[in-house]
Write a protein that holds these residues in place. Structure first.
Motif, mmCIF file in Angstrom:
data_model
loop_
_atom_site.group_PDB
_atom_site.id
_atom_site.type_symbol
_atom_site.label_atom_id
_atom_site.label_comp_id
_atom_site.label_asym_id
_atom_site.label_seq_id
_atom_site.Cartn_x
_atom_site.Cartn_y
_atom_site.Cartn_z
ATOM 1 N N ARG A 1 1.005 -1.099 -0.027
ATOM 2 C CA ARG A 1 0.057 0.146 -0.028
ATOM 3 C C ARG A 1 0.857 1.249 0.059
ATOM 4 N N ARG B 1 -4.655 5.471 0.659
ATOM 5 C CA ARG B 1 -3.740 4.600 0.037
ATOM 6 C C ARG B 1 -4.194 3.957 -1.238
ATOM 7 N N TYR B 2 -3.193 3.565 -1.846
ATOM 8 C CA TYR B 2 -3.623 2.732 -3.092
ATOM 9 C C TYR B 2 -2.967 1.215 -2.844
ATOM 10 N N GLY B 3 -3.597 0.175 -2.742
ATOM 11 C CA GLY B 3 -3.343 -0.915 -2.440
ATOM 12 C C GLY B 3 -3.399 -1.873 -3.584
ATOM 13 N N SER C 1 -7.887 2.954 -0.012
ATOM 14 C CA SER C 1 -8.412 2.834 1.465
ATOM 15 C C SER C 1 -8.283 4.155 1.875
ATOM 16 N N ASN D 1 -11.650 0.029 3.001
ATOM 17 C CA ASN D 1 -10.887 -0.363 1.844
ATOM 18 C C ASN D 1 -12.318 -0.486 0.813
#
Lengths: 244, 170
Positions: free
Chosen positions: A94, A118-120, A157, A179
């Protein structure tokens, strides 16, 4: 022997960094990479013993109140039932940023109440074997197998949490990740038990809770732009005239 | 206690523990039983362009290789039936289909795959119908309407009965 030397040098480096911390100039704010480990996964030993997660985080106070964050982790799942066995393992990453919402009253206070984004992404595989399907009419299935299938998932997220500096450079905190799944490769046989870093495999959205302990490597200082001064309510003593 | 250990921090730490029980929300439920995916079939009769549902009496159905195990045994007043399919990945199944004094063979060509019903219950076979046809005096034609045979009470095939048989079995 080489290993002992390596660890001794590392220890000396950390001690040197820690002494930099104590030598902090007045009005300056300490910063450095903060390395964290998620302890919430330990609760899985009780709540979900089929799953184990190891999760690490790295953040850095790049600018006042702004903390770029990198997190990664691994997950292992092993479910053994009477009518099937299931295994899955994989990792997640993430990347994003946290923004501290607390106003400073002193330069050397590092506690945070923060919100972040966040980018997960997660890459993992899963398989099942020893599958048994009873059938009253035709011949049932005995010991069937669904071979390894490699899957991935992407999500964003929204994060909120707190971090507290319990001791100098040693932090604890919790965070809640909301998420929202953007994409996930599909397996026609089964949805994943748990997508590493995301949550339930068959859900479009999920909540993950982290409970982190972290250590900041105090590698430097900087002068903060703004400090909210606490209103001084103490009464200044009257200057005493010098006696001639 | 460190000198900068504010009371506010203790509040934060206490709040930590409020969140931990949420992990238990992810626990898997218990299994109340796995259903077998069955083919849903309805009986119809066609007079020219007009299609009507019809009813069969004295209806018997069993797998061609399994004469002692009957799925339906001289059942009366049936407009729709449900029957299981073998679990093999790819198969051609034959069912002996009797109504009144007539006999037919219903051929089903299908593919099957194992799907996870739930982590609590385990797996079951789902089927995909490729072709269905009759070979005898009762069945006129068979049409596949929903090829995916899952766990819903859907009509997967329409079995068109020969008009003469449809009248005679009543």
């Amino acid at each position: 022997m080489k290993r002992t030397l390596k660890y001794t040098l590392l220890l000396l480096l950390l001690t040197a960094l820690a002494s930099t911390a104590t030598a902090q100039e007045a009005g300056m704010r300490m910063r450095g990479i903060r390395i964290g480990y998620d302890l919430a996964s330990l609760s899985l030993l009780y709540f979900d013993p089929d799953r184990m997660v190891y999760s690490f985080s790295f953040d850095y106070e790049a600018m006042q109140d702004i903390y770029p964050v990198l997190e990664f982790g691994f997950q292992n799942v092993g479910i053994e039932k009477e009518n099937y066995n299931y295994r899955s393992n994989g990792f997640f990453g993430r990347a994003g940023v946290d923004v501290n919402l607390l106003k400073y009253e002193q330069t050397n206070v590092y506690e945070m109440f923060y919100a972040g984004l966040r980018y997960g992404v997660s890459f993992f595989k899963h398989q099942a074997d020893n599958i048994t399907v009873p059938d009253d009419y035709f011949e049932g299935v005995n010991g069937a197998q669904i071979p390894d299938n490699r899957l991935n998932a992407h999500w964003i997220s929204l994060v909120a949490g707190v971090k507290v500096e319990l001791f100098t450079n040693f932090f604890m905190g919790w965070s809640v990740f909301g998420n929202i799944k953007l994409a996930q490769t599909k397996d026609p046989h089964m949805s994943p038990y748990h997508v590493p870093g995301f949550g339930k495999g068959d859900k479009r959205a999920g909540v993950v809770i982290n409970y982190t302990v972290a250590y900041r490597l105090p590698t430097g200082t900087y002068k903060p732009r703004k400090i909210i001064k606490r209103k001084d309510t103490t009464v200044e003593p009257e200057p005493v005239p010098l006696q001639e | 206690v460190p000198k900068h250990f504010h009371l506010k921090r203790i509040h934060y730490i206490l709040l930590l523990f409020l969140f931990i029980p949420f992990q238990s929300c992810e626990e898997e439920g218990s299994c109340t039983g796995v259903e077998v995916a069955r083919v849903g079939a309805g009986f119809y009769v066609r007079h020219g362009d007009i299609e009507k549902d019809t009813i069969l009496d004295f209806f018997t159905l069993h797998s061609a290789g399994n004469p002692d195990s009957l799925i339906y045994d001289s059942a009366a007043n049936l407009q729709a039936i449900r029957f299981p399919l073998p679990n093999e990945e790819e198969s051609h199944s034959r069912f002996v289909f009797k109504a009144g004094s007539g006999t037919d063979t219903l051929h089903i060509y299908k593919q099957s795959r194992l799907v996870l019903v739930s982590y609590a219950c385990g797996f079951a076979a789902n089927h995909y119908l490729q072709k269905a046809e009759g070979q005898g005096s009762i069945i006129d034609t068979v049409a596949i309407t929903i090829a995916d045979v899952a766990f819903f009470n859907e009509e997967n095939i329409k079995i068109y009965i020969t008009p003469a048989v449809a009248d005679s079995t009543r």
